[in-house]
Design a protein around this motif. Structure first.
Motif, PDB file in Angstrom:
ATOM      1  N   GLN A  29       8.766   8.441 -62.764  1.00 25.29           N
ATOM      2  CA  GLN A  29       8.598   7.123 -62.188  1.00 25.29           C
ATOM      3  C   GLN A  29       7.125   6.746 -62.173  1.00 25.29           C
ATOM      4  O   GLN A  29       6.248   7.597 -62.134  1.00 25.29           O
ATOM      5  N   PHE A  53       5.649   4.321 -54.233  1.00 32.22           N
ATOM      6  CA  PHE A  53       6.734   3.555 -54.817  1.00 32.22           C
ATOM      7  C   PHE A  53       6.976   2.267 -54.024  1.00 32.22           C
ATOM      8  O   PHE A  53       6.794   2.220 -52.807  1.00 32.22           O
ATOM      9  N   ARG A  55       9.759   0.838 -53.229  1.00 30.41           N
ATOM     10  CA  ARG A  55      10.814   0.948 -52.226  1.00 30.41           C
ATOM     11  C   ARG A  55      10.302   1.556 -50.933  1.00 30.41           C
ATOM     12  O   ARG A  55      10.810   1.264 -49.847  1.00 30.41           O
ATOM     13  N   PRO A 267      14.120  -4.889 -56.538  1.00 34.46           N
ATOM     14  CA  PRO A 267      13.064  -4.457 -57.469  1.00 34.46           C
ATOM     15  C   PRO A 267      12.728  -5.513 -58.520  1.00 34.46           C
ATOM     16  O   PRO A 267      11.580  -5.654 -58.927  1.00 34.46           O
ATOM     17  N   CYS A 273       6.443  -3.704 -58.462  1.00 35.23           N
ATOM     18  CA  CYS A 273       7.349  -2.579 -58.711  1.00 35.23           C
ATOM     19  C   CYS A 273       7.232  -2.184 -60.177  1.00 35.23           C
ATOM     20  O   CYS A 273       7.390  -3.017 -61.074  1.00 35.23           O
ATOM     21  N   SER A 274       6.957  -0.918 -60.440  1.00 34.98           N
ATOM     22  CA  SER A 274       6.773  -0.467 -61.817  1.00 34.98           C
ATOM     23  C   SER A 274       8.080  -0.545 -62.602  1.00 34.98           C
ATOM     24  O   SER A 274       9.179  -0.535 -62.041  1.00 34.98           O
ATOM     25  N   LYS A 276       9.351   1.699 -64.542  1.00 35.92           N
ATOM     26  CA  LYS A 276      10.113   2.948 -64.474  1.00 35.92           C
ATOM     27  C   LYS A 276      10.867   3.063 -63.151  1.00 35.92           C
ATOM     28  O   LYS A 276      12.013   3.522 -63.123  1.00 35.92           O
ATOM     29  N   GLU A 277      10.243   2.640 -62.059  1.00 41.25           N
ATOM     30  CA  GLU A 277      10.958   2.663 -60.785  1.00 41.25           C
ATOM     31  C   GLU A 277      12.099   1.650 -60.809  1.00 41.25           C
ATOM     32  O   GLU A 277      13.202   1.934 -60.332  1.00 41.25           O
ATOM     33  N   ARG A 278      11.850   0.488 -61.381  1.00 42.59           N
ATOM     34  CA  ARG A 278      12.888  -0.536 -61.468  1.00 42.59           C
ATOM     35  C   ARG A 278      14.063  -0.039 -62.311  1.00 42.59           C
ATOM     36  O   ARG A 278      15.231  -0.221 -61.952  1.00 42.59           O
ATOM     37  N   TYR A 280      14.924   3.047 -62.881  1.00 42.50           N
ATOM     38  CA  TYR A 280      15.592   4.143 -62.172  1.00 42.50           C
ATOM     39  C   TYR A 280      16.586   3.599 -61.147  1.00 42.50           C
ATOM     40  O   TYR A 280      17.756   3.992 -61.094  1.00 42.50           O
TER      41      TYR A 280
END
Length: 510
Positions: A29, A53, A55, A267, A273-274, A276-278, A280
């Motif tokens: 992430q 992150f 979140r 997200p 929000c990056s 990769k986090e989005r 995921y």
């Protein structure tokens, strides 16, 4: 001919499917403020704030929101001790514990209102008359239009009304009750909105960690508010007890400013929000759709109603203690106002610790597949229900031993914390797409104890402030809490309900 497989999936299974992108996303992430991909080797050299992150940022400000929520809810429970004349001063029956000789336990000064316990019960419970009205609609609005503004504007309205509460009280007790009803209306959507927020932000295997920790803002609010309200009420700052309304109202308004800049509905709407986090979060959560609420399926869902009944019973115990313990400490155990506040905060410190640790344990058991979601939720609920009920009963048998009474009260409150990773988070397990609606229904029912509990306490203690009266209160609360635990353990099933995904699959196929 092969039989049709069971399409229901536990939430822990969502992370262990054939989607390799999910696992890759967990391991790779991107930090919160990274607008472009950052190489893993360089990531460790980035400032700490770039490795947070999105979140977690949203959860942090939700935590502070719940802190403000309970500041506005709890301040009156402490302030009312300073606002009212004690029964002993009006020749009403009081059988309290003897006061020690030390000056620290001398009775605190009291205010101007001659309200009997019945009236005080109505004042304390009036918040929940409004609170119950907006729970249901709050969850629906949060699902349809996003949780950010439903949650934030509700708290802002409650904060502004809290600033007006001292004027209302000095005008007439009826006006204060009306103001508290309106504060309840504005605070009502908070929990359903948070449920809708978690359904967009929290991966399945973080559901026993992020939501309970964010919701622990309630306990922090109690811990901060009770001693501070006691100190403010005993001071001459802004007139004494009125300052406990002014200070917390202003703090809430300041929080709202930060909420506007740091909280987002999902997200996809978060500018920091990056990718990769989005990706995921998108991979492990059901695809969000604006769907028609399956009212019939909800109404006939036995697991859902087991959650609703258990949550209502838990909240009965919680609200009785939250609204009445300051009076018990001041009237029966004879703590003065300042010490009353600090002593009242102690049980909620331990409750907060239990919430955090039990949540981590619950997700560890699920992630390692040591126990199923159903088993974990029931285990947490059993520990919380049996533990709190046991120590509630014991409170009535320790008499005037302040140390023993504080020990039992602390453990009774602390054990309630296990429910945050048990029945109170189970909505996300069975139907995350309708979490806002489910929490709205559940909290509507669970708001009933908010005015029934204080009314019960007022009726039992009216002209009867005795140890025996309070023993009766604690025993009734213990029995109700244990009943909810039994119902939940018999009927709850933690598998995702079929109606949570049926409509989504049909839309996707089209």
């Amino acid at each position: 001919m092969r039989s049709q497989p069971d399409t229901r999936r536990s939430t822990s299974a969502l992370l262990y499917d054939e989607n390799e992108k999910t696992i890759d996303a967990i391991l790779d992430q991107q930090p919160l403020l990274g607008y472009t991909d950052i190489d893993g080797d360089n990531n460790i050299n980035e400032p700490w704030h770039r490795r947070i992150f999105a979140r977690h940022i949203v959860a942090t400000w939700t935590f502070f929101g719940f802190l403000c929520l309970y500041m506005l809810r709890v301040n009156l429970s402490v302030a009312i001790v300073a606002m009212t004349t004690p029964q002993s001063a009006t020749n009403q029956s009081v059988e309290a514990c003897p006061s020690p000789n030390d000056s620290s336990s001398t009775p605190a000064k009291h205010g101007d209102f001659d309200w009997d316990p019945r009236t005080q019960g109505h004042v304390l419970g009036s918040f929940f008359y409004g609170y119950i009205l907006s729970q249901f609609i709050g969850g629906i609005l949060a699902e349809r239009f996003g949780a950010k503004w439903i949650f934030g504007c509700g708290l802002l309205g409650a904060g502004l009304l809290t600033l007006l509460s001292p004027i209302a009280a000095k005008t007439h007790v009826g006006l204060l009750i009306a103001t508290r009803v309106l504060i309840g209306v504005f605070e009502g959507p908070a929990f359903p909105a948070a449920g809708a927020l978690w359904s967009q932000w929290v991966p399945p295997l973080e559901r026993s960690i992020i939501p309970p920790i964010a919701h622990a803002g309630k306990e922090v609010g109690v811990v901060v508010t009770t001693p501070l309200a006691g100190i403010l009420c005993a001071s001459t700052f802004l007139g004494g007890w009125p300052s406990s309304f002014y200070v917390f109202g202003v703090i809430t308004c300041i929080w709202f400013i930060f909420w506007c800049f740091f909280a987002y509905n999902s997200p996809s709407q978060h500018p920091r929000c990056s990718k990769k986090e989005r990706d995921y979060i998108t991979a492990v959560l059901p695809k969000p759709k604006k769907l028609k609420t399956p009212w019939l399926a909800i109404a006939t869902s036995i697991p859902f109603w087991s959650i609703a009944i258990a949550s209502t019973c838990v909240q009965f115990v919680y609200y009785v203690l939250l609204t009445s313990l300051p009076t018990y400490f001041a009237t029966i155990l004879r703590f003065n106002l300042q010490k009353n506040g600090f002593m009242f905060a102690i049980p909620y410190v331990f409750m907060m610790i239990v919430i955090v640790t039990s949540g981590q344990l619950a997700d560890h058991l699920r992630a390692r597949k040591i126990m199923s979601t159903t088993a974990v939720r029931k285990l947490q609920t059993i520990i919380g229900g049996v533990g709190s009920s046991l120590f509630l009963v014991l409170i009535g048998y320790v008499g005037c031993s302040k140390v023993a009474a504080m020990f039992c009260i602390t453990l009774a409150v602390a054990f309630i914390g296990f429910h945050s990773s048990g029945c109170q988070i189970s909505h996300l397990d069975i139907a995350s797409n309708y979490a806002g609606t489910l929490v709205g229904i559940t909290n509507t029912l669970a708001s009933i104890p908010g005015f029934v509990g204080p009314a019960m306490v007022g009726a039992i203690t009216n002209n009867n402030q005795t140890l025996h009266a309070w023993q009766t209160i604690f025993n009734i609360s213990a029995g109700i809490g244990l009943f909810g635990c039994i119902v939940y353990c018999i009927f709850f099933d933690g598998n995702e309900q079929s109606w949570n995904r049926n409509d989504i699959e049909e839309i996707t196929e089209d």
